[in-house]
Design an enzyme around this catalytic site. Structure first.
Site, short mmCIF file in Angstrom:
data_model
loop_
_atom_site.label_atom_id
_atom_site.label_comp_id
_atom_site.label_asym_id
_atom_site.label_seq_id
_atom_site.Cartn_x
_atom_site.Cartn_y
_atom_site.Cartn_z
N SER A 83 -8.80 -2.19 -6.53
CA SER A 83 -7.32 -1.85 -5.79
C SER A 83 -8.19 -0.36 -6.16
O SER A 83 -8.97 -0.02 -6.97
CB SER A 83 -6.11 -1.76 -6.09
N LYS A 116 -7.67 5.85 4.92
CA LYS A 116 -6.49 4.54 4.70
C LYS A 116 -5.91 3.21 6.13
O LYS A 116 -4.86 4.16 5.92
CB LYS A 116 -6.05 4.75 3.08
N GLU A 174 -11.18 -4.28 6.85
CA GLU A 174 -9.83 -3.94 6.68
C GLU A 174 -9.27 -4.59 8.20
O GLU A 174 -10.14 -3.83 9.30
CB GLU A 174 -9.09 -2.13 7.02
N CYS A 427 28.94 2.39 30.13
CA CYS A 427 30.54 2.89 30.15
C CYS A 427 30.73 2.64 31.44
O CYS A 427 30.29 3.33 32.61
CB CYS A 427 30.33 3.93 29.48
S1 IVH Z 1 -12.07 1.62 -0.23
C1 IVH Z 1 -13.30 0.67 -4.44
N1 IVH Z 1 -11.68 2.83 2.04
O1 IVH Z 1 -7.03 -0.05 0.23
C2 IVH Z 1 -12.90 1.05 -3.87
N2 IVH Z 1 -10.03 0.98 0.49
O2 IVH Z 1 -5.87 0.23 -2.57
C3 IVH Z 1 -12.45 -0.01 -2.44
N3 IVH Z 1 -7.74 0.54 2.11
O3 IVH Z 1 -6.63 -3.31 -0.46
C4 IVH Z 1 -11.57 0.41 -1.38
N4 IVH Z 1 -8.54 1.86 3.67
O4 IVH Z 1 -8.05 -2.78 1.73
C5 IVH Z 1 -11.09 1.54 1.17
N5 IVH Z 1 -10.99 3.04 4.30
C6 IVH Z 1 -10.62 2.94 2.76
C7 IVH Z 1 -9.31 1.97 3.04
C8 IVH Z 1 -9.20 1.10 1.69
C9 IVH Z 1 -7.53 0.52 3.45
C10 IVH Z 1 -7.49 -0.19 1.16
C11 IVH Z 1 -8.33 -1.60 0.30
C12 IVH Z 1 -7.29 -2.12 -0.81
C13 IVH Z 1 -6.79 -1.23 -1.03
C14 IVH Z 1 -6.97 -0.73 -2.45
#
Ligand code: IVH
Length: 670
Positions: A83, A116, A174, A427
């Site tokens: 995470s 993200k 994702e 109404c």
């Molecule tokens: S990198 C070691 N890049 O965020 C790094 N994660 O809190 C690994 N997520 O469940 C993650 N967009 O699915 C990365 N552009 C992005 C992301 C991403 C969404 C999610 C990922 C994970 C969570 C991590």
């Protein structure tokens, strides 16, 4: 044995289909029409079913889903799916950068900045370029095997686009549902009477975790890659941005918003720019991820507990929050639609403080089972009106109260009705209700109604906002002084407006009826009503049964009319209009369903010298006859003008009487 030629044909088709599906689903830039794609797809399907030996796991035909599973099996990730730590403000981003700089001993750091994605993390395994397994994140070490479902996601390559793929590759990314597909899915669920999804993320999760992959195939999911896990037989580049480029070259979808940025300023600038675009992106994001771009430095920084030290997620304000429903009341729209609204304990969501959320309509309140006092999840994304998406039923206390749709309009006190088959309650005080005032005046003045020139939206706004006009009757009481005093209203236009209002005093009954803005009564129905009843009092006094005797008036229209005139508020405004001198010549009432031509069928053809076809039709119908489109044995008369064609010939063949205009007039006057 499969012949060489057929095998080669199948190979070419697969390659072409993969190419075009990449153009369509990943680049969003198709080269060929859908029909052409479908044709190739069908050809491959036919080849494969005739020659099962041809079938390969990476064939695009294998995206349609298969037999349901009894459960998902567990998959061990080759590298853990960790995470990220979160940053909620600039100070936390600055502190992150400082830690990285200090550990690296460098003055400034280059980062890869990505959206993200607010979806579900998955890992895809490719062996020698072929997709063999896909899994959810699970606890980060072990996930669930959702390979069959992931195969149905068109944006996920079933084969890496390379002649020399890595021996083994884990792609991390994702799975998402785009807004448009989410809306369409919820619409479909609603019309099937099935449960809707609170947000695209839940819809994606629900679709991906289906044991029946055919259901997943029917849902539109997409995918973005943002990294790699285990890699064998491929030399990693030096920069993380090169990893994304490599993924792109292999035909994985990578966010086009990804950028390499420098230092804190670069990160914060990116955060702001993407934040401004957040509402217009086709999918949900909940923040930005910054990753140290130098892969060697990433390795050196390593991990603390379960999160990398080389990356951080910078979060945007949440678009969904939990709060309490303090009350449920209703709002009256411009057209009289009554919408239940949840009054909420103030909550900061989607960047603003929200105190109200729409509940759409009564059925929606029941379906979600929202009660006063409940704790609910509220969503506000973009400019969209905040919405109650779900209820925490487990937090409900015994004093939670159910919503009751009011019987009277909270704005004007008129009756509230809900038509059969309609979701929306309304109404009925259309002429009188302050909530509907502007709309009612605009419609009243419109060209096909009372035709008051110069009474458009801006003037109506001013008249209403300054309290000069409360209902259409008050238009006729306006004086020059008050109108000329309105902002940006010259004396000349004021007197023109008053002259136009004055002129509208003489009108026709049909226009007047149309001008009242009765629900479901358009221009044509207004004309039929005027002709049928002849005068306004007869119309006002008619019950639903009497109304249904009018041409084309069915139970719904009859009900709308009866409800409108049943509302004393509306009748008062009508009285005021008459008192103000609005007048028309009464028509001779002509019963439109019983007349001397009752039951007779007419067909019109060619051009009549003094009557349009529409007029002829109206007169025939007024006498009780009906006009149909084609000549048959059931036709009683054919009315033929000049340039009559095959209909005339047909009438002669069948021996049906043919009338010219004069003949028709004689018949009508009988
Ligand atoms: S990198 C070691 N890049 O965020 C790094 N994660 O809190 C690994 N997520 O469940 C993650 N967009 O699915 C990365 N552009 C992005 C992301 C991403 C969404 C999610 C990922 C994970 C969570 C991590």
């Amino acid at each position: 044995m499969v012949s060489q030629d057929i095998a080669e044909r199948a190979r070419i088709l697969r390659e072409q289909i993969n190419h075009h599906s990449y153009r369509y689903y990943v680049l969003d830039n198709p080269e060929i029409p859908d029909a052409e794609y479908d044709r190739m797809f069908r050809e491959l399907q036919e080849l494969e079913s005739a020659n099962p030996g041809l079938l390969t796991p990476d064939s695009p035909t294998q995206r349609v889903g298969g037999l349901p599973l009894s459960g998902f099996s567990q998959v061990q990730h080759r590298k853990p799916m960790l995470s990220l730590n979160n940053a909620f403000d600039e100070a936390e981003v600055t502190a992150f950068d400082r830690r990285v700089r200090e550990a690296a001993g460098q003055d400034y750091i280059e980062y890869e900045a990505d959206p993200k994605f607010d979806g579900l993390a998955i890992s895809l395994v490719y062996e020698n370029g072929v997709f063999i397994q896909g899994a959810t994140r699970g606890d980060g070490y072990t996930g669930e095997d959702v390979t069959l479902n992931l195969r149905t996601v068109a944006a996920i390559p079933l084969r890496i686009a390379s002649d020399n793929p890595p021996a083994l590759l884990e792609v991390r990314g994702e799975v998402l549902m785009q807004h448009k597909d989410f809306e369409a899915l919820n619409d479909a669920q609603r019309s099937k009477g099935e449960k809707t999804f609170a947000n695209p993320r839940n819809a994606a999760a629900g679709s991906l975790r289906q044991l029946d992959s055919r259901i997943t195939a029917s849902r539109k999911l997409t995918f973005f890659a943002y990294g790699m896990g285990e890699v064998q037989g491929f030399k990693l580049p030096e920069k993380f941005s090169d990893i994304l480029d490599q993924l792109k070259q292999w035909h994985f979808p990578v966010a086009e918003q990804s950028e390499v940025v420098k230092g804190v300023d670069g990160m914060l600038g990116y955060f702001m720019r993407l934040g401004n675009k957040r509402d217009s992106l086709p999918f949900d994001i909940d923040g930005v991820v910054y990753k140290v771009n130098d892969l060697k430095l990433q390795d050196e920084l390593g991990f603390v507990s379960r999160a990398p030290r080389f990356a951080i997620a910078h979060k945007y304000p949440a678009q969904e929050e939990i709060t309490q429903v303090l009350d449920i009341d209703v709002q009256v729209g411009r057209t009289g639609a009554i919408t239940p609204v949840a009054r909420l304990a103030p909550v900061f969501v989607g960047g603003v403080t929200v105190t109200n959320a729409t509940l759409h309509n009564e059925d929606e309140v029941r379906r979600k089972d929202v009660r006063i006092g409940d704790w609910v999840s509220v969503r506000r994304a973009g400019d969209v009106i905040p919405e109650v998406v779900s209820v925490m039923h487990e937090r409900r206390t015994s004093d939670a109260r159910e919503f009751v749709m009011p019987k009277a309009c909270p704005v004007c006190g008129s009756h509230v009705v809900r038509e059969e088959g309609e979701a929306v309650a309304r109404c009925t005080g259309g002429l009188y209700c302050p909530a509907q005032r502007k709309q009612a005046l605009l419609h009243f003045a419109s060209r096909r109604a009372m035709d008051i020139e110069g009474l458009g939206e801006k003037v109506v706004d001013q008249l209403v906002d300054n309290g000069l006009v409360h209902n259409p009757a008050e238009l006729y009481k306006l004086g020059l002084g008050k109108v000329a005093n309105l902002e940006r209203m010259a004396e000349k236009s004021a007197s023109n407006l008053l002259a136009a209002i004055d002129k509208s005093r003489s009108t026709t009954l049909a226009r007047f009826i149309f001008a009242l803005g009765i629900r479901n009564v358009g221009e044509a129905t207004a004309r039929d009503l005027a002709r049928h009843f002849g005068n306004l009092d007869a119309l006002i006094g008619a019950d639903e049964e009497a109304l249904m005797r009018v041409t084309d008036v069915g139970p719904i229209v009859a009900q709308s009319i009866a409800q409108f005139f049943g509302e004393s508020h509306n009748r008062e405004v009508i009285e005021q209009l008459r008192a103000a001198g609005v007048q028309w010549a009464d028509e001779t009432a002509r019963s439109s369903k019983i007349g001397h031509l009752s039951g007779k069928a007419f067909v019109l053809t060619g051009t009549l010298p003094n009557m349009t076809r529409e007029e002829a039709k109206e007169r025939i119908e007024a006498a009780g006859g009906k006009v149909t489109g084609s000549v048959s044995k059931k036709t009683d008369y054919v009315v033929a003008g000049t340039e009559a064609g095959s209909k005339l010939t047909k009438a002669q063949e069948l021996g049906i009487p043919v009338l010219d205009e004069e003949g028709l007039n004689n018949l009508l006057d009988q």
